[in-house]
Structures are given as C-alpha cells and as structure tokens.
Design an enzyme around this catalytic site. Structure first.
Site, PDB file in Angstrom:
ATOM      1  N   THR A  85       0.871  -1.179   0.000  1.00 57.58           N
ATOM      2  CA  THR A  85       0.000   0.000   0.000  1.00 57.58           C
ATOM      3  C   THR A  85       0.905   1.224   0.000  1.00 57.58           C
ATOM      4  O   THR A  85       1.664   1.434   0.963  1.00 57.58           O
ATOM      5  CB  THR A  85      -0.894   0.018   1.252  1.00 57.58           C
ATOM      6  OG1 THR A  85      -1.645  -1.188   1.291  1.00 57.58           O
ATOM      7  CG2 THR A  85      -1.844   1.210   1.223  1.00 57.58           C
ATOM      8  N   LYS A 160      -7.882   1.417  -3.149  1.00 59.95           N
ATOM      9  CA  LYS A 160      -7.575   0.986  -1.779  1.00 59.95           C
ATOM     10  C   LYS A 160      -7.757   2.144  -0.783  1.00 59.95           C
ATOM     11  O   LYS A 160      -8.390   1.981   0.265  1.00 59.95           O
ATOM     12  CB  LYS A 160      -6.133   0.458  -1.728  1.00 59.95           C
ATOM     13  CG  LYS A 160      -5.530   0.365  -0.355  1.00 59.95           C
ATOM     14  CD  LYS A 160      -5.512  -1.006   0.211  1.00 59.95           C
ATOM     15  CE  LYS A 160      -5.100  -0.957   1.672  1.00 59.95           C
ATOM     16  NZ  LYS A 160      -4.952  -2.239   2.286  1.00 59.95           N
ATOM     17  N   LYS A 235      -1.929   5.032   8.532  1.00 60.25           N
ATOM     18  CA  LYS A 235      -1.136   5.106   7.297  1.00 60.25           C
ATOM     19  C   LYS A 235      -2.056   5.317   6.088  1.00 60.25           C
ATOM     20  O   LYS A 235      -1.824   6.197   5.260  1.00 60.25           O
ATOM     21  CB  LYS A 235      -0.331   3.809   7.120  1.00 60.25           C
ATOM     22  CG  LYS A 235       0.359   3.713   5.771  1.00 60.25           C
ATOM     23  CD  LYS A 235       1.002   2.359   5.519  1.00 60.25           C
ATOM     24  CE  LYS A 235       1.470   2.292   4.053  1.00 60.25           C
ATOM     25  NZ  LYS A 235       2.137   1.062   3.701  1.00 60.25           N
TER      26      LYS A 235
HETATM   27  P1  NAD Z   1       6.095  -5.701   7.354  1.00 63.40           P
HETATM   28  O1  NAD Z   1       6.823  -4.540   7.944  1.00 63.40           O
HETATM   29  O2  NAD Z   1       5.784  -6.877   8.187  1.00 63.40           O
HETATM   30  O3  NAD Z   1       6.893  -6.234   6.052  1.00 63.40           O
HETATM   31  C1  NAD Z   1       7.607  -5.406   5.184  1.00 63.40           C
HETATM   32  C2  NAD Z   1       8.906  -6.126   4.888  1.00 63.40           C
HETATM   33  O4  NAD Z   1       9.659  -5.376   3.938  1.00 63.40           O
HETATM   34  C3  NAD Z   1       9.805  -6.292   6.126  1.00 63.40           C
HETATM   35  O5  NAD Z   1      10.094  -7.655   6.345  1.00 63.40           O
HETATM   36  C4  NAD Z   1      11.061  -5.482   5.775  1.00 63.40           C
HETATM   37  O6  NAD Z   1      12.254  -6.053   6.294  1.00 63.40           O
HETATM   38  C5  NAD Z   1      11.041  -5.532   4.261  1.00 63.40           C
HETATM   39  N1  NAD Z   1      11.822  -4.488   3.630  1.00 63.40           N
HETATM   40  C6  NAD Z   1      11.924  -3.175   3.995  1.00 63.40           C
HETATM   41  N2  NAD Z   1      12.748  -2.531   3.151  1.00 63.40           N
HETATM   42  C7  NAD Z   1      13.187  -3.451   2.254  1.00 63.40           C
HETATM   43  C8  NAD Z   1      14.074  -3.401   1.146  1.00 63.40           C
HETATM   44  N3  NAD Z   1      14.665  -2.255   0.779  1.00 63.40           N
HETATM   45  N4  NAD Z   1      14.315  -4.540   0.460  1.00 63.40           N
HETATM   46  C9  NAD Z   1      13.699  -5.704   0.813  1.00 63.40           C
HETATM   47  N5  NAD Z   1      12.859  -5.825   1.865  1.00 63.40           N
HETATM   48  C10 NAD Z   1      12.612  -4.696   2.565  1.00 63.40           C
HETATM   49  O7  NAD Z   1       4.760  -5.076   6.722  1.00 63.40           O
HETATM   50  P2  NAD Z   1       3.453  -5.889   6.249  1.00 63.40           P
HETATM   51  O8  NAD Z   1       2.462  -5.901   7.345  1.00 63.40           O
HETATM   52  O9  NAD Z   1       3.889  -7.160   5.595  1.00 63.40           O
HETATM   53  O10 NAD Z   1       2.889  -4.881   5.146  1.00 63.40           O
HETATM   54  C11 NAD Z   1       3.440  -4.812   3.836  1.00 63.40           C
HETATM   55  C12 NAD Z   1       2.557  -3.890   3.010  1.00 63.40           C
HETATM   56  O11 NAD Z   1       1.229  -4.418   2.983  1.00 63.40           O
HETATM   57  C13 NAD Z   1       2.446  -2.462   3.549  1.00 63.40           C
HETATM   58  O12 NAD Z   1       2.464  -1.570   2.469  1.00 63.40           O
HETATM   59  C14 NAD Z   1       1.113  -2.460   4.273  1.00 63.40           C
HETATM   60  O13 NAD Z   1       0.535  -1.178   4.327  1.00 63.40           O
HETATM   61  C15 NAD Z   1       0.320  -3.416   3.401  1.00 63.40           C
HETATM   62  N6  NAD Z   1      -0.806  -4.064   4.091  1.00 63.40           N
HETATM   63  C16 NAD Z   1      -0.627  -4.627   5.311  1.00 63.40           C
HETATM   64  C17 NAD Z   1      -1.713  -5.249   5.937  1.00 63.40           C
HETATM   65  C18 NAD Z   1      -1.568  -5.892   7.298  1.00 63.40           C
HETATM   66  O14 NAD Z   1      -2.588  -6.249   7.898  1.00 63.40           O
HETATM   67  N7  NAD Z   1      -0.346  -6.087   7.806  1.00 63.40           N
HETATM   68  C19 NAD Z   1      -2.962  -5.290   5.306  1.00 63.40           C
HETATM   69  C20 NAD Z   1      -3.093  -4.746   4.027  1.00 63.40           C
HETATM   70  C21 NAD Z   1      -1.991  -4.128   3.434  1.00 63.40           C
END
Ligand code: NAD
Length: 288
Positions: A85, A160, A235
């Site tokens: 997102t 979204k 966010k």
């Molecule tokens: P998270 O923080 O658990 O995962 C993100 C991952 O990206 C981490 O493991 C981090 O180490 C990695 N990362 C950061 N920088 C990086 C880079 N330069 N290269 C490679 N990896 C890198 O977050 P999440 O909960 O998995 O969310 C991911 C996305 O999904 C976000 O944009 C969030 O808004 C969206 N989202 C999350 C949810 C939820 O319920 N968690 C629901 C819908 C959407």
C-alpha cells in the site's frame, strides 16, 4: 512461473509461501529470512530471470528505491507486481519507470490482512495494463479470492485508499454511536440488533463490531489485538489525504478521521491495538 518476491514480512511471507506451493519462488528481504523460501543475496538477484517480481514493502519511498534496483536487472517484458500500500504518485512513477526498461507494471494493493495473506483469501485491487493483469491472474487466484481490475496504473492504490477512507470514517461513526447509545441507556445488543438491520448498517457494525461480546467474533472479543492495526489505518488515511490534496478533492470526514487516528496512535495508547479500539477511546472521554 518463475517469481521473485521482495519483502517477506507479515504479509509478504505468507503470500510467498502460498505461491511457492506451485511456482518457483526466490525471495529477498533486508531483515526477515524465512526458512521455507529459497532466498537470494539481493533484490536484483531475486528479480533477475523472474517472469513476475512481486514487491510487498512498507511505503512508497522504499518501493521506489527497490524498483530502481530491480528494474534494470529484470528480463524484457517481465511484470513488476507491487502489492504494497503506497501513495498513488509513487505507484504511477514506478510504472512509468518500468516502461522505460521495457517492463510491465501492476499496482495491486490488498485487503484482507495477515489472515487473508495466510489463508490465500486476499482481495486485490489492480491498476495497469489489462493484458498484464490477465497474465498475473493465476497468481491472484493463489494468493486471494478476488482481483478487480480498476484501470490504469495507480488506480489500484486509488481504490484501496478510497475504500479505507470509508472504513476509517465508518469505524469512528460506529464507535461514537455506541458510546452515545451507552450514555442514553440503550443496551448494546439492542443497538446492534437495530442498526445491523437498519439504514445505519455497515461492515464495521455487522461484520467487525467494535463492542466486545456483540455480533460476530472480532478483535473487540480479543482485547482489541489486531486484526487491522490502528497504525495501518492511520497510514492509509494519511495516504488518502495526500491524494486528496494532490487531486484538490474536499474530504472533510477523511481529514477528521486521519486527525483522530493520529491522536489515538501517537498520544492515546492506540499503537498496537486494533483500529476498532476507538470504542474504548470514546468511552474514556466526555464531550468537552
Ligand atoms: P512488514 O513490515 O511486516 O513487512 C515489510 C517487509 O519489507 C519487512 O520484512 C522489511 O524487512 C522488508 N523491507 C523493507 N525494506 C526493504 C528493502 N529495501 N528490500 C527488501 N525488503 C525490505 O509489513 P506488512 O504488514 O507485511 O505490510 C506490507 C505492506 O502491505 C504495507 O504496504 C502495508 O501497508 C500493506 N498491508 C498490510 C496489511 C496488514 O494487515 N499487515 C494489510 C493490508 C496491506
């Protein structure tokens, strides 16, 4: 298909595991190193040779920097499928950059949370060329239960943030109405029975009721453990307001919801709680 998967966190980890059951997946994450997915040494190495590279990253700045690294490494006509997102502008900039490298790009943020990612029941809202959307449809079918093509690049992110702006506003409305009902002496079960079958009904009331013990099971029944965390709602509301400003759209309710969740997360103990914990937040307050 050969898939590179970058960002193996709470969402990306289970999504990649589901894909790995039937596709050749190579993952990369700067921090998380899951054991059951073959890992590359860098994002570019995970992207090289892949037919589709999926990114699932925290925000638009990180997406832009990962895209700048992987696009030159990707093979011609491969697809960059971003499921993070992020702001609409970053999604469109990444898609334009992909084109300059002879690649295709789809922005396809998800709804459904960690449970949806684990169970393969996410909903995808996608922007980008229809042909590229159709190519990745089999991957959507594995990771989710529904994918909607919303038009050109960035439109997935637009869908979204509009959806989640409605969700945030509606959750606040539901919570404040419960507290008003409490103060008027109305029983919560009666409130639910009426509203859930009347014109005030909504997903937040009917499916995700913020009042413990009322309606179907929800995070309210588990001490407001997320679920969908208040920080993530903040966010998405902030992204809606960035987009509204850029598009010159008047969104007073979205603006008010963003301000309330900001206060809740930063100063009122909302961090780490489900976004429905707005109900106890209103309970603790008086009108003044
Ligand atoms: P998270 O923080 O658990 O995962 C993100 C991952 O990206 C981490 O493991 C981090 O180490 C990695 N990362 C950061 N920088 C990086 C880079 N330069 N290269 C490679 N990896 C890198 O977050 P999440 O909960 O998995 O969310 C991911 C996305 O999904 C976000 O944009 C969030 O808004 C969206 N989202 C999350 C949810 C939820 O319920 N968690 C629901 C819908 C959407």
């Amino acid at each position: 298909m050969k898939i590179g998967f970058i960002g193996l966190g709470n969402m990306g980890g289970p999504m990649a595991r589901n894909l790995a059951k039937s596709h050749n997946v190579t993952g990369f994450d700067t921090l998380t190193k899951p054991e059951n997915i073959p890992l590359a040494q860098s994002a570019a190495a995970a992207a090289k040779d892949a037919d589709v590279v999926i990114t699932m990253l925290p925000n638009g700045d990180i997406l832009r920097s990962v895209a700048a690294e992987i696009h030159p490494a990707m093979k011609a006509a491969a697809i960059h499928l971003d499921c993070s997102t992020v702001d609409v502008e970053s999604a469109r900039a990444v898609a334009t950059q992909a084109e300059t490298h002879g690649l295709q790009a789809i922005d396809a943020p998800v709804s459904g949370g960690i449970g949806g990612a684990t169970n393969g029941t996410l909903t995808f809202m996608a922007g980008g060329a229809k042909t590229a959307f159709e190519t990745v449809q089999p991957l959507f079918d594995i990771m989710g239960q529904k994918a909607v093509h919303c038009g050109a690049s960035g439109n997935g992110q637009a869908a979204k943030i509009c959806n989640n702006m409605i969700l945030g506003v509606t959750m606040i409305a539901t919570c404040e109405a419960f507290v008003l009902a409490d103060k008027l002496g109305l029983d919560r079960q009666a409130m639910f029975d009426v509203v859930s079958t009347s014109s005030g009904y909504s997903w937040t009331m009917n499916a995700y009721c913020p009042a413990p013990g009322i309606g179907p099971e929800s995070p309210a029944d588990n001490d407001y453990q997320p679920g969908f965390a208040a920080e993530l709602m903040l966010k998405d509301l902030n992204l809606s307001q960035i987009a509204a400003k850029a598009a010159d759209a008047d969104t007073p309710m979205g603006q008010a919801a963003a301000a309330l969740y900001k206060e809740f997360v930063e100063n009122e103990g909302g961090a780490g709680k489900d976004f429905s914990a707005m109900l106890p937040r209103f309970e603790r307050r008086n009108r003044g």
